[in-house]
Scaffold this active site. Structure first.
Site, PDB file in Angstrom:
ATOM      1  N   THR A  67       0.795  -1.218  -0.012  1.00  0.00           N
ATOM      2  CA  THR A  67       0.029  -0.141  -0.142  1.00  0.00           C
ATOM      3  C   THR A  67       0.741   1.112  -0.092  1.00  0.00           C
ATOM      4  OG1 THR A  67      -0.250   0.009   2.443  1.00  0.00           O
ATOM      5  CG2 THR A  67      -1.918  -0.951   1.141  1.00  0.00           C
ATOM      6  N   UNK A  68       2.212   1.193  -0.165  1.00  0.00           N
ATOM      7  CA  UNK A  68       2.920   2.308  -0.132  1.00  0.00           C
ATOM      8  C   UNK A  68       3.336   2.459  -1.564  1.00  0.00           C
TER       9      UNK A  68
END
Length: 244
Positions: free
Chosen positions: A120-121
């Site tokens: 999710t980065u």
């Protein structure tokens, strides 16, 4: 050794006040000078052109932003790494479920590159192919390990639009399942996950993503934390210098 608990809590309190002031001032600037703030954000966003302003800028200075930044800053108070110092030998878990330690992946005097991050980065995924090329170019002289840590932008936390949809890990199985998504990108090195105590993320101050180079148990290179200072090309320079 970490900080004594009373000192740690005093520093945490000070960081809490700093982050609270930062968020308050940020909200004021966003209200009074929206065009100037947007210009600054767009300039920063140039480092990841595949993730647009509209995907994440509206979440700035939200309550979710506050808690995430506070978590990151608190974690950095427990950073136990320094260049030339002993690398923390934290427990990690292979995707098979087998428990091991970071040092298990070191082989003699070969450098070991640690790549901390999560799906999710955006910057971690944006530079994933660059990291893969690094492995391909130096696999004969160095080893590489991806350590999947807690989500940077979980869908139930400081979430972005048009991002990978993964909720905060509640169990080790959740984390293993999230890490397996990386296999679709065919990483040419082992992938392990941090334990649910987040010890490797904590001791290496790795959230949201970070790069290290270890050699013979010591820290040869300590990259700055992401997203803006996550640079695989710096690791390339370190490895080239080692083998020049």
């Amino acid at each position: 050794m970490g900080l004594p608990r009373p000192v740690l809590w005093l520093r945490r309190l000070w960081v809490l006040l700093q982050v609270a002031v930062q968020v308050a001032v940020g909200k004021v600037f966003l209200k009074l000078f929206p065009a100037r703030v947007k210009q600054h954000i767009v300039a920063m966003n140039g480092k990841n052109p595949h993730f647009s302003y509209d995907n994440w800028a509206p979440t700035l200075y939200s309550m979710q932003y506050f808690w995430f930044v506070l978590k990151v800053q608190w974690q950095r108070l427990e950073d136990r790494t320094e260049p030339g110092g002993l690398a923390p030998n934290c427990p990690v878990v292979r995707l098979s479920g087998q428990r091991c330690n970071i040092w298990d992946f070191m082989q003699g005097n070969r450098p070991l590159v640690l790549n901390f991050g999560s799906c999710t980065u955006p910057s971690f995924l944006f530079k994933f192919d660059q990291f893969k090329r690094l492995i391909e170019d130096f696999c004969s002289t160095a080893d590489f390990l991806i350590i999947y840590i807690e989500e940077a932008h979980a869908s139930d936390g400081w979430a972005f639009k048009n991002n990978v949809n993964i909720r905060t890990h509640q169990t080790l199985q959740d984390r293993l399942q999230a890490a397996r998504l990386l296999l679709d990108r065919a990483p040419p090195c082992p992938v392990v996950v941090d334990t649910m105590r987040n010890q490797s993320s904590q001791f290496y101050a790795a959230l949201p993503e970070r790069l290290f180079v270890l050699q013979e148990g010591r820290i040869l290179y300590k990259g700055k934390p992401g997203p803006w200072n996550y640079h695989p090309e710096e690791v390339r320079a370190v490895l080239e210098k080692l083998h020049s």
